[in-house]
Every structure is written in structure tokens, then in C-alpha cells.
Design an enzyme around this catalytic site. Sequence first.
Site, PDB file in Angstrom:
ATOM      1  N   GLY A 166       7.683  36.264  11.160  1.00 52.90           N
ATOM      2  CA  GLY A 166       6.292  36.166  11.608  1.00 52.90           C
ATOM      3  C   GLY A 166       5.870  34.716  11.697  1.00 52.90           C
ATOM      4  N   ASP A 180     -10.410  36.107   7.694  1.00 49.48           N
ATOM      5  CA  ASP A 180      -9.538  36.272   8.873  1.00 49.48           C
ATOM      6  C   ASP A 180      -8.868  37.641   8.822  1.00 49.48           C
ATOM      7  OD1 ASP A 180      -8.417  35.600  11.303  1.00 49.48           O
ATOM      8  OD2 ASP A 180      -6.720  34.529  10.440  1.00 49.48           O
ATOM      9  N   GLY A 192       2.201  32.264  12.218  1.00 53.87           N
ATOM     10  CA  GLY A 192       0.740  32.256  12.324  1.00 53.87           C
ATOM     11  C   GLY A 192       0.262  30.830  12.519  1.00 53.87           C
ATOM     12  N   GLY A 193      -1.048  30.665  12.569  1.00 58.27           N
ATOM     13  CA  GLY A 193      -1.619  29.333  12.772  1.00 58.27           C
ATOM     14  C   GLY A 193      -1.244  28.353  11.674  1.00 58.27           C
ATOM     15  N   LYS A 249       6.725  31.859   3.112  1.00 59.47           N
ATOM     16  CA  LYS A 249       5.825  31.284   4.125  1.00 59.47           C
ATOM     17  C   LYS A 249       5.832  29.762   3.992  1.00 59.47           C
ATOM     18  CE  LYS A 249       0.933  31.386   5.425  1.00 59.47           C
ATOM     19  NZ  LYS A 249      -0.358  31.961   5.034  1.00 59.47           N
ATOM     20  N   VAL A 290       6.846  32.593   8.639  1.00 61.56           N
ATOM     21  CA  VAL A 290       7.265  33.425   7.507  1.00 61.56           C
ATOM     22  C   VAL A 290       8.730  33.810   7.709  1.00 61.56           C
ATOM     23  CG1 VAL A 290       6.838  35.540   6.198  1.00 61.56           C
ATOM     24  CG2 VAL A 290       4.913  34.304   7.212  1.00 61.56           C
ATOM     25  N   GLY A 329       1.601  28.632   9.522  1.00 60.12           N
ATOM     26  CA  GLY A 329       2.994  28.491   9.127  1.00 60.12           C
ATOM     27  C   GLY A 329       3.860  29.631   9.619  1.00 60.12           C
TER      28      GLY A 329
END
Length: 328
Positions: free
Chosen positions: A29, A160, A31-32, A49, A36, A34
Site C-alpha cells: 500500500g 482522514d 499513501g500520502g 510503514k 507500507v 509513506g
Amino acid sequence: MGDYHGMEDFKLHLIESITDNFADDRIVGSGGYGDVYKAEHKGKEIAVKKLHPFQGLDDKQFHNEVRNLIKIRHKNAVQLIGYCYESRNKYIEHNKELVFARTTERVICFEYMEGGSLDKHITDEPCGLGWSTCYDIIKGTCDGLNHLHSVQAKPIYHLDLKPGNILLDKSMMPKIGDLGLSKLVASTETHKTEMLKGTNGYMPPEYIDGGHISKKFDVFSLGVIILRMMAGNKGFFRCSKTPPKQFIDLVSENWKERLQAVSRDSSYEMDTLRVRKCVEIALKCVDTDRKKRPTIQDIVREVEELEADIEKMMSAPSPESKDLTVQL
């Protein structure tokens, strides 16, 4: 920080070895804040992460997330296993030159969630998972958020909450993850804040218009998630243009047909009551006036009361059960 509640202070060389030096094929995965990675530690699968090196923001972001995660112990919140915060000097490329510079790696390790995230089940159509799974995901997410909002003396606002941050274990139990943006709030007062990088579509109007944060921020996001699960993305966009009762009837009717198709008995009637209640609650959550939105405690209580009523109906002789259905 030391070892806290059995949480490990990982050494960077160990993290590098279990992620094959942060190999791309281990990424599960992004995300903004970092990427994973999936890894194995002490015979268990874990998620690692690695935070991106943000200028100026990174340390605050990292310590914020670790501090928030340490406080959380709940079956519907992702469990922190450990962290790594390590600086070292090494050669890095800068303006096409190799320079010897100090770099800091920030890593957070938590339990690995085999079911992935809820966003893969959110499409234009209502959620394809069976109703009991959907209902358990909704209830579990509410319970997890209720825990965040009532942690010790200082609530934690997630800020979030979205399907990508609701992770599912192998039995599809939901756990709220990614507290990267969250704020530990000293009081329950509404306050203004510097604009955060929230997710469009899940942020309430008072935040977009004026930067206001309160416990009703997460409640709005929760309402959007439930509506997208229940009605699909297409149906969700219809909800603001349709009178509430009509919208509830429409969504309930769709689910009722699905429930009747798979149910051999009258239990689908009870499930239809649950469907109606979830849509009703979600519509209140997305009210543009935050004062009209319920708190997460109100929501959990409403669901508990519904379950108590359903239990009464199930154990009551038929005439009484019909009376209760009418009341609901």
C-alpha cells in the site's frame, strides 16, 4: 521512547532485512505519508510503514502518529507493534552529485491485515459483500471511532477516515488504521487549525470553508463511508438531491430484494430494519450543520438500542413482534 506496553524499538538493520531493503515487490500500500511493506517478524506477518522524508513536517508527523497509536488498545483499531527512528550518515544523490549527508528513517510497524482495505469493496454499486459482513464492518468502525473519541482524557480525532483507512483482517473484522493526520485534542472545544491534507469527499463543509475541527469531523466522514457502502458511489451522489425518507426507502428496498434472495426465513425483515437504521444514521452524519450531526456515542447507543429491540421481537410471540415492527 523505550519499550512501551511491549512495543518494540526496532533497529533499522532489522527492518531492512525483513523488508529485503524496502523492496518494491513487498509494497502492499502507498499513501500520502509513506509506503507500507509486508514483512515477517517472529513468525508473524507485519506491516511496515516507511514515512516519506518530508521537509520540516516529518518529525512532528512521525511522533504524532506513534504517540497516538501507543494510546490505542481496541479490537477495531490497528495495533502498533513497534517503531524505528534512526539517523545515519550516508552518501545520497543531490543535484546529480554524491554528497555525504545525515538521513533519518522513520518507520512504524503494525499488525498485518490480510483482508486489505474497505476501498476495494466500494464501487458505483452498493457493497457486494453480504449484509452481515457489511453490518459488522459498519458496527466495528463505529466502535473503533468511539474508542478514539473517548481515549483517556484526550480524545483522538482521526481526520482522514475513509475506506482506504478501514483495514480488514482475515475474518473481515474492520480496524481503523493510518492515524497520520490525527490530532490529540486537549479539550472537546471546536477549534480552527492549519489546513490538513484530508481526502476530498470525506471532509465536512465547515472544515473546507473555515478550517473548523471538532468531533463531528470524523462523524461526517463516517456517514459518507456508510452511504457509499449502502448505496454505492452513484447512489451516494443521489442522496443530496433526494428527500431523506425517499432515499431511505430506495436503499432499503434494494437491500431487501438482495436479502430475500439469499434468506430462507423471515430474518431478512430484521436485516431490513438494520439497513434502514444504518442509512438513517448516515444521513444525519452528513448534515451540513455539524450541530445536527450525532456524536459517535449517540450512534453506538442507537445501534445497541436497535439490537435490543430486535432481540425482543425475535423472542416475542408473533402479534407483539408485528407491533414492534410498526413502532420501528
